[in-house]
Design an enzyme around this catalytic site. Structure first.
Site, PDB file in Angstrom:
ATOM      1  N   ASP A 106      16.173  22.504  50.703  1.00 47.72           N
ATOM      2  CA  ASP A 106      15.190  21.373  50.262  1.00 47.72           C
ATOM      3  C   ASP A 106      13.969  21.802  51.280  1.00 47.72           C
ATOM      4  OD1 ASP A 106      16.774  20.703  48.302  1.00 47.72           O
ATOM      5  OD2 ASP A 106      17.474  18.754  49.832  1.00 47.72           O
TER       6      ASP A 106
HETATM    7  N1  URA Z   1      22.280  19.889  50.834  1.00 49.78           N
HETATM    8  C1  URA Z   1      21.165  19.312  50.570  1.00 49.78           C
HETATM    9  O1  URA Z   1      21.176  18.117  50.126  1.00 49.78           O
HETATM   10  N2  URA Z   1      19.856  19.758  51.063  1.00 49.78           N
HETATM   11  C2  URA Z   1      19.822  21.231  51.410  1.00 49.78           C
HETATM   12  O2  URA Z   1      18.606  21.645  51.541  1.00 49.78           O
HETATM   13  C3  URA Z   1      20.818  21.816  51.470  1.00 49.78           C
HETATM   14  C4  URA Z   1      22.165  21.357  51.117  1.00 49.78           C
END
Ligand code: URA
Length: 240
Positions: free
Chosen positions: A101
């Site tokens: 993310d």
């Molecule tokens: N899980 C999440 O919620 N976000 C990420 O970026 C990676 C794994």
């Protein structure tokens, strides 16, 4: 790449077929089974009649993704993970092995080896990932058992077992490590929301056998060593 594609620049189809029939095309010392077999000369030793096969030229980068950049090839608003690379390393067809993310930092592998990425991201590959997590509430002592049996999202989805290690817990903020093999969209954030706390900081420290180098600053990257590329082969072999 298929064996016949790899050899096409130097051998006729007839020569390839004869070499195959005589067991003279070797992949890591084993006779190839068919010309359509996929091989990767970055990761495997391929020879024909005792000579090395022409080398492919893939790139593999280990990036320490900073927060604020998106895992996408282009974005109208934000810098992407590929903007972290020097322009001469930004070769065509690069993509990220798994998505982090925008507000997640940590280890991200980038490659232009499409088939390898496809296999590593396949759920059957079970590549383990470890994240450092900070949440905005307490983490109760019974949560590791719940995560180990497979926590359940709000929408009823049952997660695969994950290993939760609570490092510190208090009413306002807690820290933990979580190790899991799934990669659903917002996987870690949803797992913690399902037990009533919100992730306020997330960083991936491990992807399969690769660990985030302590010495790699945010936004910095390095190429994988040939030893590390061999490790990728082992992951793939184990997943078959
Ligand atoms: N899980 C999440 O919620 N976000 C990420 O970026 C990676 C794994």
């Amino acid at each position: 790449m298929r064996i016949d594609q790899l050899l096409a620049s130097q051998y006729s189809r007839k020569e390839m077929k004869q070499a195959l029939a005589k067991g003279q095309i070797l992949v890591d010392g084993q006779a190839a089974r068919k010309l359509s077999q996929n091989v990767d000369t970055d990761l495997q030793v391929v020879t024909i009649q005792g000579q090395p096969a022409p080398a492919s030229n893939h790139h593999y980068w280990l990036l320490h993704k900073p927060r604020g950049v998106v895992t996408a090839n282009r974005d109208a608003q934000h810098a992407t993970v590929f903007d972290s690379l020097a322009s001469y390393d930004r070769t065509p067809d690069l993509y990220a092995l798994g998505r982090l993310d925008r507000d997640t930092s940590g280890l991200l592998l980038l490659t232009d080896n499409g088939p390898l990425g496809y296999q590593l991201l396949h759920p059957d590959a079970h590549v383990r990932k470890t994240y450092q997590v900070v949440v905005n509430g307490p983490l109760h002592a019974d949560l590791p058992v719940l995560f180990a049996t497979g926590s359940i999202f709000e929408d009823g989805y049952q997660c695969r077992p994950a290993q939760l290690t609570i490092l510190a817990s208090s009413a306002k903020q807690s820290r933990a490590l979580i190790e899991l093999s799934e990669g659903k969209f917002h996987q870690v954030k949803k797992m913690f929301l399902a037990v009533g706390v919100k992730v306020i900081s997330l960083s991936r420290t491990q992807f399969g056998p690769f660990q985030l180098d302590q010495s790699l600053p945010y936004g910095a990257y390095r190429g994988l060593s040939s030893q590390e590329k061999q490790i990728l082969v082992h992951i793939l072999e184990e997943s078959r």
